[in-house]
Design an enzyme around this catalytic site. Sequence first.
Site, PDB file in Angstrom:
ATOM      1  N   GLY B  73       0.797  -1.226   0.000  1.00 61.63           N
ATOM      2  CA  GLY B  73       0.000   0.000   0.000  1.00 61.63           C
ATOM      3  C   GLY B  73       0.828   1.274   0.000  1.00 61.63           C
ATOM      4  CB  THR B  74       3.560   2.495   2.172  1.00 68.08           C
ATOM      5  OG1 THR B  74       2.807   2.370   3.383  1.00 68.08           O
ATOM      6  CG2 THR B  74       4.443   3.728   2.256  1.00 68.08           C
ATOM      7  CG  ASN B 151      -6.525   3.553   8.207  1.00 64.45           C
ATOM      8  OD1 ASN B 151      -6.956   4.572   7.660  1.00 64.45           O
ATOM      9  ND2 ASN B 151      -5.490   3.578   9.002  1.00 64.45           N
ATOM     10  CD  GLN B 179      -8.000  -1.085   6.399  1.00 58.43           C
ATOM     11  OE1 GLN B 179      -8.737  -2.019   6.709  1.00 58.43           O
ATOM     12  NE2 GLN B 179      -6.800  -0.932   6.925  1.00 58.43           N
ATOM     13  CB  THR B 236      14.176  -9.342  -9.373  1.00 59.73           C
ATOM     14  OG1 THR B 236      15.395  -9.065 -10.041  1.00 59.73           O
ATOM     15  CG2 THR B 236      13.710 -10.750  -9.709  1.00 59.73           C
ATOM     16  CB  CYS B 324      -1.069   7.302  25.721  1.00 61.55           C
ATOM     17  SG  CYS B 324      -1.696   8.629  26.716  1.00 61.55           S
TER      18      CYS B 324
END
Lengths: 168, 391
Positions: B73-74, B151, B179, B236, B324
């Site tokens: 995805g990224t 997400n 998603q 590759t 947090c």
Amino acid sequence: MSAGEVKEKVKIIKENKAGEEKAEVKGKESQYWLYTQTVKDHFFHPRNLFKNDAELAEYKKKADGHGMVGSPQCGDVMEMFIKVDKKNNTIKECRWRTFGCASAISSTSILSEMVKGMKLEEAKKITPQDIVKALGGLPARKIHCSVLGDQALRKAIEDYEKKKDQRS
Amino acid sequence: MTQKQIYLDHAATTYLDLRVKKEMDLVLEKVYANPGSLHQYGLKAKELLGRCRTRVAEIIKADPSEIIFTSGGTESINLAIKGIAFSKGKGHIITSKIEHPAGLRTCEYLEKKGFSITYLEVDQDGLVNPKEVEKVIRKDTILISIMYANNEIGTIEPIAEIGAVAERHKIPFHTDACQAGFLDLDVKKLKIDLMTLNGGKIYGPKGSGILYVKKGIKLEPLIHGGGQERGLRSGTENLANIVGFTKALELAQKEKEAENKRLVGLRDYFIQEVLKRIPKVFLNGDPTKRLANNANISFLDVEGESVLLYLDHKGIMVSTGSACSSEKLEISHVLDAIGLKHDAAHGSIRFTLGKKTTKEELDYTVKELIPIIKSLRQISPVHLKAEEIRK
């Protein structure tokens, strides 16, 4: 194999066995945990809490000092109550409430244990680093925001001293 | 007796479906050659690669030449957004405030490089308004990039309507569908020009994914080298991952109807149980335009990381939007964008269900959740009012 080597091997086997048995006993709980074991202990078994609202209401009336710091916006709020042994100027009891993450809850819990029987002057000098050390360490990014117990405690002591001055 | 282990973090990533693993294992063992090699082993690998490309293209109603295999995805999001931006050189990009960090950080990076970005607001359920998209279009708009489904809160965006707007104005439309592997992925019907998909969220291998790029759209490659993937993604080909991704996508699309129906039943049952049995809680995200497996719930007066770790102690694995829990100690940008006050956002927990999730697991989760919330509230000095949750 020499006698020494045999002895060493037996020792290793025994240790491995002990390790396996220990792992089985611990199998109930995951071995993976985000913080130190001391944090775990205080997070899951926080000390010096109030059992219920009634006890808290009662304690509020009897406490010698009260301090509260933080804001829910930032993510952590700590409230502390102390009872003071006036003869010796020491903290007799420290009770608290906290809104926050595991490091916030455990750091307040351990602090409430640390200060029992401590001189007020000494208690005032407690730093976040002292609390972090007692917990066996915390991630650096957590210290600034979640270790606020020392400030709440100082406020509670100041509150006690102010009330005392007003009385005398 | 060992402890129960209940995984409710499928939006973070899924396990490998065994049917996927079986196909991957065969490739790992037998088809190891480089698809670029000219000998028989190489040609065999190349043939398999081509078959995967055709299978994926058929599923999303595209042409095989429009499928670029990537590392997930990224990478696909980066290739889509930077690829268009760099090929145009300058211009304006429209995106939303609730995109995945892969989209947001990429846009912020381009902003520093001189591109102009509009980050659209969303409503309190997290929906992007297609009319707003149309309103902010400029003469120099080079890309619209809006995620298919969020997400964190699970809201499904009106992708077809945004696609229609983009088509009307002849602006390329990219959607991050990471998603959305179990939703309709017909790029023709939805009028999508670029689409990001990944394997790690659909029971396929991590590090696998595609970018669909409609014919005629020019992209500047980000990775230069041997010219694989039509020169858009050198390196590759990871054939085992590509086979795994293809199989996972096939299964997801074949089984989506039955699985979504089952999950919606479980999800709504879970949400209702939590809302009924625990006071001062509310659902984040749209109640119906929502991923079948997502329940994002805020528990007032408690902090999310604490809830997460207490649940984990009982073997229940979830995630949180609390500050947090994040590296930067900031609350989730999605909860911020839907207007939650920080106080209320701190207590948000995301439960995401999966293929193996059962009603029994959810009952156990609710049963454990009740005393956890109760005891954390008991030690909390914060008492928010339900009407104070929004900014």
